[in-house]
Design a protein around this motif. Sequence first.
Motif, PDB file in Angstrom:
ATOM      1  N   LYS A   1       0.803  -1.227   0.000  1.00  0.00           N
ATOM      2  CA  LYS A   1       0.000   0.000   0.000  1.00  0.00           C
ATOM      3  C   LYS A   1       0.835   1.275   0.000  1.00  0.00           C
ATOM      4  CE  LYS A   1      -0.545   0.409   5.032  1.00  0.00           C
ATOM      5  NZ  LYS A   1      -1.505   0.502   6.144  1.00  0.00           N
ATOM      6  N   ASP A   2       2.076   1.224   0.500  1.00  0.00           N
ATOM      7  CA  ASP A   2       2.901   2.426   0.602  1.00  0.00           C
ATOM      8  C   ASP A   2       3.863   2.604  -0.575  1.00  0.00           C
ATOM      9  OD1 ASP A   2       1.711   3.038   3.008  1.00  0.00           O
ATOM     10  OD2 ASP A   2       3.257   2.047   4.210  1.00  0.00           O
ATOM     11  N   LEU A   3       3.833   1.676  -1.533  1.00  0.00           N
ATOM     12  CA  LEU A   3       4.787   1.742  -2.646  1.00  0.00           C
ATOM     13  C   LEU A   3       4.389   2.811  -3.655  1.00  0.00           C
ATOM     14  CD1 LEU A   3       5.647  -1.996  -3.402  1.00  0.00           C
ATOM     15  CD2 LEU A   3       6.570  -0.469  -1.652  1.00  0.00           C
ATOM     16  N   THR A   4       5.378   3.455  -4.243  1.00  0.00           N
ATOM     17  CA  THR A   4       5.146   4.413  -5.316  1.00  0.00           C
ATOM     18  C   THR A   4       4.818   3.649  -6.595  1.00  0.00           C
ATOM     19  OG1 THR A   4       7.443   4.405  -6.061  1.00  0.00           O
ATOM     20  CG2 THR A   4       6.860   5.939  -4.267  1.00  0.00           C
ATOM     21  N   PRO A   5       4.269   4.321  -7.626  1.00  0.00           N
ATOM     22  CA  PRO A   5       3.993   3.634  -8.899  1.00  0.00           C
ATOM     23  C   PRO A   5       5.227   2.947  -9.474  1.00  0.00           C
ATOM     24  CG  PRO A   5       2.857   5.736  -8.854  1.00  0.00           C
ATOM     25  CD  PRO A   5       3.720   5.701  -7.619  1.00  0.00           C
ATOM     26  N   THR A   6       6.384   3.577  -9.360  1.00  0.00           N
ATOM     27  CA  THR A   6       7.610   2.963  -9.885  1.00  0.00           C
ATOM     28  C   THR A   6       7.976   1.714  -9.096  1.00  0.00           C
ATOM     29  OG1 THR A   6       8.466   5.102 -10.627  1.00  0.00           O
ATOM     30  CG2 THR A   6      10.064   3.328 -10.337  1.00  0.00           C
ATOM     31  N   GLU A   7       7.862   1.791  -7.771  1.00  0.00           N
ATOM     32  CA  GLU A   7       8.178   0.630  -6.937  1.00  0.00           C
ATOM     33  C   GLU A   7       7.186  -0.494  -7.190  1.00  0.00           C
ATOM     34  OE1 GLU A   7      10.122   3.074  -3.145  1.00  0.00           O
ATOM     35  OE2 GLU A   7       7.975   2.645  -3.210  1.00  0.00           O
ATOM     36  N   LEU A   8       5.933  -0.127  -7.381  1.00  0.00           N
ATOM     37  CA  LEU A   8       4.906  -1.126  -7.655  1.00  0.00           C
ATOM     38  C   LEU A   8       5.169  -1.824  -8.990  1.00  0.00           C
ATOM     39  CD1 LEU A   8       2.357  -1.955  -6.053  1.00  0.00           C
ATOM     40  CD2 LEU A   8       1.041  -0.551  -7.626  1.00  0.00           C
ATOM     41  N   GLU A   9       5.690  -1.088  -9.943  1.00  0.00           N
ATOM     42  CA  GLU A   9       6.014  -1.681 -11.244  1.00  0.00           C
ATOM     43  C   GLU A   9       7.125  -2.712 -11.100  1.00  0.00           C
ATOM     44  OE1 GLU A   9       5.508  -2.766 -14.917  1.00  0.00           O
ATOM     45  OE2 GLU A   9       4.257  -1.219 -13.991  1.00  0.00           O
ATOM     46  N   HIS A  10       8.083  -2.467 -10.199  1.00  0.00           N
ATOM     47  CA  HIS A  10       9.142  -3.455  -9.947  1.00  0.00           C
ATOM     48  C   HIS A  10       8.542  -4.760  -9.429  1.00  0.00           C
ATOM     49  CE1 HIS A  10      12.400  -0.839 -10.872  1.00  0.00           C
ATOM     50  NE2 HIS A  10      12.252  -0.047  -9.823  1.00  0.00           N
ATOM     51  N   VAL A  11       7.546  -4.644  -8.542  1.00  0.00           N
ATOM     52  CA  VAL A  11       6.882  -5.832  -8.020  1.00  0.00           C
ATOM     53  C   VAL A  11       6.085  -6.520  -9.127  1.00  0.00           C
ATOM     54  CG1 VAL A  11       5.182  -6.691  -6.360  1.00  0.00           C
ATOM     55  CG2 VAL A  11       6.742  -4.842  -5.696  1.00  0.00           C
ATOM     56  N   HIS A  12       5.397  -5.727  -9.931  1.00  0.00           N
ATOM     57  CA  HIS A  12       4.582  -6.276 -11.014  1.00  0.00           C
ATOM     58  C   HIS A  12       5.416  -7.078 -12.008  1.00  0.00           C
ATOM     59  CE1 HIS A  12       2.683  -5.690 -15.121  1.00  0.00           C
ATOM     60  NE2 HIS A  12       1.875  -6.503 -14.502  1.00  0.00           N
ATOM     61  N   GLU A  13       6.640  -6.668 -12.231  1.00  0.00           N
ATOM     62  CA  GLU A  13       7.511  -7.379 -13.173  1.00  0.00           C
ATOM     63  C   GLU A  13       7.783  -8.820 -12.740  1.00  0.00           C
ATOM     64  OE1 GLU A  13      10.941  -4.910 -13.407  1.00  0.00           O
ATOM     65  OE2 GLU A  13       9.967  -3.383 -14.661  1.00  0.00           O
ATOM     66  N   LEU A  14       7.603  -9.099 -11.450  1.00  0.00           N
ATOM     67  CA  LEU A  14       7.838 -10.449 -10.934  1.00  0.00           C
ATOM     68  C   LEU A  14       6.578 -11.309 -10.953  1.00  0.00           C
ATOM     69  CD1 LEU A  14       9.931  -9.556  -7.743  1.00  0.00           C
ATOM     70  CD2 LEU A  14      10.770  -9.992 -10.062  1.00  0.00           C
ATOM     71  N   ALA A  15       5.420 -10.679 -11.155  1.00  0.00           N
ATOM     72  CA  ALA A  15       4.144 -11.377 -10.990  1.00  0.00           C
ATOM     73  C   ALA A  15       3.795 -12.229 -12.219  1.00  0.00           C
ATOM     74  CB  ALA A  15       3.034 -10.373 -10.726  1.00  0.00           C
ATOM     75  N   VAL A  16       3.245 -13.413 -11.942  1.00  0.00           N
ATOM     76  CA  VAL A  16       2.800 -14.341 -12.986  1.00  0.00           C
ATOM     77  C   VAL A  16       1.311 -14.608 -12.771  1.00  0.00           C
ATOM     78  CG1 VAL A  16       3.069 -16.641 -13.985  1.00  0.00           C
ATOM     79  CG2 VAL A  16       5.075 -15.424 -13.093  1.00  0.00           C
ATOM     80  N   GLU A  17       0.524 -14.573 -13.844  1.00  0.00           N
ATOM     81  CA  GLU A  17      -0.923 -14.782 -13.746  1.00  0.00           C
ATOM     82  C   GLU A  17      -1.271 -16.264 -13.890  1.00  0.00           C
ATOM     83  OE1 GLU A  17      -3.304 -12.144 -16.086  1.00  0.00           O
ATOM     84  OE2 GLU A  17      -1.789 -10.553 -16.047  1.00  0.00           O
ATOM     85  N   HIS A  18      -2.282 -16.700 -13.126  1.00  0.00           N
ATOM     86  CA  HIS A  18      -2.733 -18.096 -13.148  1.00  0.00           C
ATOM     87  C   HIS A  18      -4.253 -18.133 -13.129  1.00  0.00           C
ATOM     88  CE1 HIS A  18       1.344 -19.417 -11.788  1.00  0.00           C
ATOM     89  NE2 HIS A  18       1.292 -18.308 -11.065  1.00  0.00           N
TER      90      HIS A  18
END
Length: 225
Positions: free
Chosen positions: A15-32
């Motif tokens: 919840k406290d991440l900036t859009p740029t930081e959130l994008e770093h997390v999103h790059e690791l995410a895989v959809e199922h």
Amino acid sequence: MSSAVELLKQISLFKDLTPTELEHVHELAVEHHYERGAYVFMEGQDREAVYFIGRGLIKVLKVDDEGREHIVNILGRGAMFPHVGFFQDTPYPGTAQAMEPSDLLSIRCRQFDELLTENPEIARKVMRVMGERILMLQSKLQELASFDSHERVVALLRHFAEEHGEPGPGGVHVKLPITHGEMAHMIGMTRESVNRIWNQLRRDGVLSGERDAWVLHLEKLNHGQ
């Protein structure tokens, strides 16, 4: 912005991440996608990833010494599981199974560890939120331990309403395929006790509807408390 990023924005851990930081997390995410009845992981398997629910319902089960399955929790959109998540190397503490067609995101624990190591600011924010969640969980457990049977059932219904309810005509509408026996195990009671209290709440007008699709009338509950 993609639906995956929008989902991650709703996760309290981020919840406290900036859009740029959130994008770093999103790059690791895989959809199922999991169909009803499919297993996400089994209790005792090596913990490889943490999951986030975009759509659907996931139940977390544990097996007792006699081989019987018991529901520990039911999780809906926006939930993260397992709750201890990225910060332990122990095997999965329970079995996760889809109760209906469900769309999930996963992030591998090793990759997330590397992200935190490379981005101390993300690590600091995530750890702060995790600390807040631990304190909140401890408070809830202490509160539940002091409740009598009636209060435990009411607390469980409030939890279901908060996590899975939709405000509508006359109250909060909850649709969950869960039995009284499963509810009882979740709060350390017998099925007969839960059934008795459930029926009393119906007579008091706090509950209406069917067992798998009920309406919680919070104003009557508050009045009665």
